[in-house]
Design a protein around this motif. Structure first.
Motif, PDB file in Angstrom:
ATOM      1  N   GLU A   6       0.881  -1.223  -0.144  1.00  0.00           N
ATOM      2  CA  GLU A   6       0.077  -0.039   0.141  1.00  0.00           C
ATOM      3  C   GLU A   6       0.913   1.336  -0.090  1.00  0.00           C
ATOM      4  O   GLU A   6       0.533   2.291  -0.629  1.00  0.00           O
ATOM      5  N   ARG A  83      -1.361  -8.681  -6.648  1.00  0.00           N
ATOM      6  CA  ARG A  83      -1.962  -8.646  -5.473  1.00  0.00           C
ATOM      7  C   ARG A  83      -1.534  -7.660  -4.500  1.00  0.00           C
ATOM      8  O   ARG A  83      -0.412  -7.100  -4.623  1.00  0.00           O
ATOM      9  N   THR A  86      -2.542  -5.072   1.440  1.00  0.00           N
ATOM     10  CA  THR A  86      -3.435  -4.010   2.175  1.00  0.00           C
ATOM     11  C   THR A  86      -4.817  -4.396   2.647  1.00  0.00           C
ATOM     12  O   THR A  86      -5.207  -5.398   1.944  1.00  0.00           O
ATOM     13  N   ASP A  87      -5.276  -4.079   3.623  1.00  0.00           N
ATOM     14  CA  ASP A  87      -6.629  -4.179   4.123  1.00  0.00           C
ATOM     15  C   ASP A  87      -7.601  -3.022   3.802  1.00  0.00           C
ATOM     16  O   ASP A  87      -8.730  -3.414   3.969  1.00  0.00           O
ATOM     17  N   ARG A  88      -7.129  -2.211   3.038  1.00  0.00           N
ATOM     18  CA  ARG A  88      -8.033  -0.987   2.524  1.00  0.00           C
ATOM     19  C   ARG A  88      -8.391  -0.966   0.965  1.00  0.00           C
ATOM     20  O   ARG A  88      -7.678  -1.683   0.259  1.00  0.00           O
ATOM     21  N   CYS A  89      -9.332  -0.585   0.707  1.00  0.00           N
ATOM     22  CA  CYS A  89      -9.653  -0.373  -0.788  1.00  0.00           C
ATOM     23  C   CYS A  89      -8.632   0.489  -1.628  1.00  0.00           C
ATOM     24  O   CYS A  89      -8.221   1.349  -0.878  1.00  0.00           O
ATOM     25  N   LEU A  90      -8.710   0.218  -2.686  1.00  0.00           N
ATOM     26  CA  LEU A  90      -7.629   1.101  -3.766  1.00  0.00           C
ATOM     27  C   LEU A  90      -7.993   2.570  -3.859  1.00  0.00           C
ATOM     28  O   LEU A  90      -7.192   3.242  -3.705  1.00  0.00           O
ATOM     29  N   GLU A  91      -9.307   2.841  -3.709  1.00  0.00           N
ATOM     30  CA  GLU A  91      -9.866   4.367  -3.571  1.00  0.00           C
ATOM     31  C   GLU A  91      -9.131   4.862  -2.397  1.00  0.00           C
ATOM     32  O   GLU A  91      -8.573   5.856  -2.355  1.00  0.00           O
ATOM     33  N   ASP A  92      -9.344   4.259  -1.185  1.00  0.00           N
ATOM     34  CA  ASP A  92      -8.825   4.742   0.007  1.00  0.00           C
ATOM     35  C   ASP A  92      -7.129   5.076  -0.320  1.00  0.00           C
ATOM     36  O   ASP A  92      -6.635   6.032   0.289  1.00  0.00           O
TER      37      ASP A  92
END
Length: 505
Positions: A6, A83, A86-92
């Motif tokens: 990330e 892959r 990260t645990d977050r979405c790509l927008e974040d």
């Protein structure tokens, strides 16, 4: 399988946005320089000179090309063998990169994004969220294209649902003059043809990510209909004589980009989005080997030129200016302003009009003063003010008569043309409208020797400042008789081109 951390995406986005705030693409600089060398219109040539001088100054000083550091658009092509760790979405992750870029303490970028757009219009303070488009594609990398697009050019975007038998070239020729000069030409036109309405707009925006290569295309010749259209449209638009900053001249666009897509038999969607003189975009590929950092171009790519001050330049002190002084200024004349001017944009004007309607006294007197339509970038280091180029003046047209007749303004400074109502108000009050060059924000800021917020501090960059300026370059765009160079200039140059006195490239 490629693993993208990330941090790699966040850091790469932040670095790219900081980079494009300060560095024009080299192909753009070269294209403007070539146009400048062959431009016979003095007003347009001076405008392009300011754009080139500003570009070199920004590269050297690592400060924004334009005070409107844009709303961010990001295109992601994500390999299906990638892959994300990260645990977050790509927008974040992308928005975290935007946030980091726009709040960088060494190069603060102006936050222009407002939430609740149809309501409170509250600034998000960090220019998030970005507009993000994602595609899954074969491969093991992530290709990123991003741009920071200012409101002046975005507001001139056009979409039409033409009939299948309609002529795209004719629609563009008819439509471009309606866009005025608020998109800060010379720039590029991005055009999307086909698909559905939203697909056409997306293609138009994405096409602006491509490099300027129209002259190479002209040399080798078109190999398909899209390339033929690019050449036709390039010639057609430049033949309109609009010129740099709408002042009249040979170069209105530096390139025309087109993307197309299959469409319904009954439809011909056509979208057009201009790119301004603060063209800002970057491209990079993440392959799992860490962040990607942009490499600064050599200053050798930036021409060293100066404005032509040999004739038609008048030094003016605006402190204690009189009506007779203003009446002596001629349309198209270059002025170097010194003295104290006020600033104000949409929000400040609305506040002042509301106060006058209620019979309240304004927090700062406008009587006999000039107001500059600007929302500056915050200063860093030893700056008096950050980049402070003009915003589009037509947005203030509805306030103009009241500001002249009730508040007592002497004149206004902004970007691009004024509408009929504002011109009539200027004529009725024997006032004046002066134009500063859009896309030369850092250059303009060097003329500011003192800056102080004098009203509405809670509005942030839209607060009213008092600037003390020295030799701030402007042109007389509408004189006290209502004569507008944005009307006369393009008409004159269009006629010259039509009479084949001059060759358009």
């Amino acid at each position: 399988m490629t693993v993208i951390k990330e941090h790699d995406l966040i850091e790469s986005v932040a670095d790219a946005l900081q980079f494009i705030s300060c560095y024009h693409p080299v192909d753009f600089v070269q294209a403007v320089h070539e146009a400048w060398k062959t431009e016979p219109s003095k007003a347009a040539k001076d405008a392009m000179a300011q754009i080139l001088i500003n570009s070199r100054m920004c590269a050297m000083g690592k400060r924004p090309i334009c005070q409107d550091t844009g709303m961010v658009t990001v295109f992601l092509k994500i390999g299906m063998n990638v892959r994300f760790e990260t645990d977050r979405c790509l927008e974040d992750l992308v928005n975290e990169g935007v946030r980091k870029a726009y709040t960088h303490p060494e190069n603060v970028l102006r936050a222009s994004v407002l939430e609740d757009p149809a309501g409170a219009r509250k600034n998000t303070k960090d220019n998030t969220p970005a507009v993000i488009h994602m595609r899954l594609v074969p491969g093991d990398t992530v290709e990123v294209e991003l741009a920071a697009k200012g409101g002046g050019s975005e507001n001139k975007s056009k979409l039409a649902m033409l009939n299948p038998s309609d002529d795209v070239v004719e629609w563009v020729k008819k439509t471009v003059p309606t866009m005025g000069a608020g998109w800060c030409p010379p720039g590029m036109l991005g055009i999307g043809i086909g698909g559905s309405p939203e697909k056409a707009m997306l293609m138009a925006k994405e096409s602006l990510m491509d490099p300027i290569d129209i002259h190479e295309l002209r040399e080798r010749g078109a190999s398909n209909r899209v390339e033929e259209l690019r050449l036709e449209l390039m010639d057609a638009v430049n033949s309109l004589g609009i010129g740099a900053q709408g002042l009249g001249g040979l170069t209105t666009v530096l390139d025309v980009k087109i993307k197309d897509y299959p469409t319904h038999a009954a439809s011909l969607p056509v979208a057009m989005i201009p790119n301004c003189a603060a063209t800002r975009h970057a491209h990079f590929t993440l392959d799992g080997n860490g962040p990607v950092y942009q490499e600064a171009p050599s200053l050798d790519n930036y021409p060293e030129i100066a404005m032509d001050m040999s004739e038609g330049v008048r030094k003016v002190n605006v402190d204690g200016i009189t009506k007779e002084d203003i009446k002596s200024w001629k349309p198209g004349e270059t002025l170097l302003l010194s003295g104290k001017i006020l600033t104000g944009r949409d929000a400040a004007h609305k506040r002042m009009i509301d106060m006058m309607d209620r019979g309240e006294e304004l927090p700062v007197s406008m009587k006999g003063r000039f107001i500059y339509y600007v929302g500056p970038v915050d200063p860093v280091r030893d700056e008096i003010v950050g980049p402070a180029g003009p915003t589009t003046a037509t947005r203030m047209d509805k306030f103009t008569r009241a500001m002249l007749e009730e508040a007592g303004l002497a004149g206004m400074i902004g970007k691009a043309e004024r509408g009929p109502a504002a011109i009539q108000a200027i004529k009725d009050n024997e006032s004046v409208y002066l134009m500063a060059v859009g896309g030369a924000a850092y250059l303009v800021s060097q003329a500011v020797k003192r800056a102080e917020v004098v009203a509405f501090p809670e509005l942030g960059m839209e607060a009213i400042y008092e600037f003390e300026v020295e030799d701030m370059p402007v042109a007389v765009a509408v004189d006290h008789t209502g004569d507008s160079v944005h009307h006369t200039g393009p008409q004159i140059w269009k006629q010259k081109i039509e009479e084949q006195v001059l060759e358009v490239k």
